[in-house]
Write a protein that holds these residues in place. Sequence first.
Motif, PDB file in Angstrom:
ATOM      1  N   CYS A  33       0.844  -1.202   0.000  1.00  0.00           N
ATOM      2  CA  CYS A  33       0.000   0.000   0.000  1.00  0.00           C
ATOM      3  C   CYS A  33       0.874   1.246   0.000  1.00  0.00           C
ATOM      4  O   CYS A  33       2.015   1.227   0.483  1.00  0.00           O
ATOM      5  N   ILE A  34       0.343   2.315  -0.535  1.00  0.00           N
ATOM      6  CA  ILE A  34       0.963   3.627  -0.436  1.00  0.00           C
ATOM      7  C   ILE A  34       0.048   4.500   0.414  1.00  0.00           C
ATOM      8  O   ILE A  34      -1.160   4.562   0.177  1.00  0.00           O
ATOM      9  N   GLU A  36      -0.633   8.314   2.035  1.00  0.00           N
ATOM     10  CA  GLU A  36      -0.361   9.738   2.117  1.00  0.00           C
ATOM     11  C   GLU A  36      -0.765  10.224   3.510  1.00  0.00           C
ATOM     12  O   GLU A  36      -1.887   9.968   3.956  1.00  0.00           O
ATOM     13  N   ARG A  43      -1.035  17.288   2.394  1.00  0.00           N
ATOM     14  CA  ARG A  43      -0.152  16.135   2.262  1.00  0.00           C
ATOM     15  C   ARG A  43       1.280  16.531   2.590  1.00  0.00           C
ATOM     16  O   ARG A  43       1.833  17.458   2.003  1.00  0.00           O
ATOM     17  N   ALA A  46       4.441  10.693   1.760  1.00  0.00           N
ATOM     18  CA  ALA A  46       3.897   9.503   1.103  1.00  0.00           C
ATOM     19  C   ALA A  46       4.805   8.330   1.462  1.00  0.00           C
ATOM     20  O   ALA A  46       6.028   8.406   1.281  1.00  0.00           O
ATOM     21  N   SER A  48       5.515   4.049   1.511  1.00  0.00           N
ATOM     22  CA  SER A  48       5.230   2.702   1.024  1.00  0.00           C
ATOM     23  C   SER A  48       5.173   1.751   2.210  1.00  0.00           C
ATOM     24  O   SER A  48       6.129   1.663   2.989  1.00  0.00           O
ATOM     25  N   LYS A  96      -4.629   8.911   3.700  1.00  0.00           N
ATOM     26  CA  LYS A  96      -5.211   8.361   2.481  1.00  0.00           C
ATOM     27  C   LYS A  96      -4.468   7.065   2.161  1.00  0.00           C
ATOM     28  O   LYS A  96      -3.238   7.056   2.082  1.00  0.00           O
ATOM     29  N   TYR A  98      -3.863   3.888  -0.439  1.00  0.00           N
ATOM     30  CA  TYR A  98      -3.985   3.402  -1.821  1.00  0.00           C
ATOM     31  C   TYR A  98      -3.431   1.979  -1.886  1.00  0.00           C
ATOM     32  O   TYR A  98      -2.328   1.704  -1.401  1.00  0.00           O
ATOM     33  N   THR A 109      -2.069   1.059  -9.497  1.00  0.00           N
ATOM     34  CA  THR A 109      -2.451   1.833  -8.302  1.00  0.00           C
ATOM     35  C   THR A 109      -3.112   3.132  -8.728  1.00  0.00           C
ATOM     36  O   THR A 109      -2.836   3.661  -9.813  1.00  0.00           O
ATOM     37  N   TYR A 111      -2.718   5.774  -6.912  1.00  0.00           N
ATOM     38  CA  TYR A 111      -1.870   6.833  -6.356  1.00  0.00           C
ATOM     39  C   TYR A 111      -1.149   7.583  -7.475  1.00  0.00           C
ATOM     40  O   TYR A 111      -0.557   6.972  -8.364  1.00  0.00           O
ATOM     41  N   ASN A 118      -5.677  14.080  -4.764  1.00  0.00           N
ATOM     42  CA  ASN A 118      -6.246  12.857  -5.338  1.00  0.00           C
ATOM     43  C   ASN A 118      -7.378  12.319  -4.465  1.00  0.00           C
ATOM     44  O   ASN A 118      -7.230  12.149  -3.259  1.00  0.00           O
ATOM     45  N   TYR A 121      -8.455   7.419  -3.718  1.00  0.00           N
ATOM     46  CA  TYR A 121      -7.886   6.505  -2.725  1.00  0.00           C
ATOM     47  C   TYR A 121      -8.895   5.403  -2.404  1.00  0.00           C
ATOM     48  O   TYR A 121     -10.110   5.541  -2.648  1.00  0.00           O
TER      49      TYR A 121
END
Length: 400
Positions: A33-34, A36, A43, A46, A48, A96, A98, A109, A111, A118, A121
């Motif tokens: 998942c990513i 934010e 934001r 971000a 990982s 958020k 993703y 994704t 993202y 964005n 999500y």
Amino acid sequence: MAITIISEPSGVNLAYRPIVYKWSSNASYLKYCIVEVLINSVRVSAISVQLDTGSTTNFTLDTSQVAQTNLSFHLNAINSTGVIGSFNSQKSIQLKIYEVTESAGEIVTAYVPDNASNSNYQHLTSVSLIVNWLLSHLDYATFNQDNYSLTSNTKKFLTDTPFKKSIELDTDEFIGILKHAGIAGKNFKLEILTYNSANALLNTDNIDIPEWNAAYVTVPNNTYLTLAVGTKNLINSGVSLTNVAYYTIKIINDDGDKSETKRFDIVDSCSQDVRIHWANKYGKQDSYTFKGNVQEEIQHKASTFNKAQGLTYSSDARGVTVIQNTTNSNFNAYSKSMGRDEYQWLSNILTNKTAFVEIGNNYFPIIIDDGTILKTDEKDMPIQFVLNYSFANATKGFRG
């Protein structure tokens, strides 16, 4: 695809304690998942996030490092009155999330690194609050945040000062408060009782805390506030300190809820007093006046280079030339004799070392040296605190 939150922070969270989110995903061919991280809806990071060890669905993320990076200590303005907001020492946090999957050998994704707004999500977490509050691992055993929530009696201020503390006239002092129960209309007030040298009550004054009259459900509002409670602050608020030997403060409301009581004994000031302000472990401003001896040492440091001399004499020709000279003052400030409770509180200045000296109604940042010591007697009882410090900004001379 769907994200299910297993657990997430709520209410008020301490930045220097794990702020952990746990969630699961039912996506097929899930890789990672990513996330934010939004601070005050902006934001700032971000990240990982890999699957938990041994799991194909679950994730865990601690956001305390991001929280610490985006919070800072707030130095209260001299001559302040009443209630002071939290500024950059409290903010909101939200995530958020993703999903990142694999399809036909390609990573998929929603993202988009270039799109901070964005809305595609898979999940948006609930809003919670973060505060610039330090908590050591040893504190975990006994810490209870409810002790700082004004919901009943003897709740705590955001300071570890002893019950009784000395203060001079024309002096600023600040004390932090965390939150109330969330019920509207309780009319919270700071109650100030003033006494003369014979311990007779002179006056009862109140300073309203209107910020705590609003209700909330999950996310507290107007939390992590500061009250201006020094002699200068109270006089500026209309409190008379004529013939007052000491005063006490506590928070009260219409339902009889109240905080702990703090007492301030008014003492004489002298020309050698050194007033120090620093960030305590709660992220709030503590203050202390060193009233013992003060020693000052002025240090000079010059950077030089060798300059070629001419073949004939010139008064301007010099072999060693100063590029620039730097001057700074180092100080040793001594306290008067003190008890162990006062020492234990004052020693907290060595934890953060975010400190300032007050000179002429101005703050100047200082560096607290590692040589700061506690003097004890033959029974190992504390008798004196010696603070070694220098100005954070040295004075530079002309360039050569």
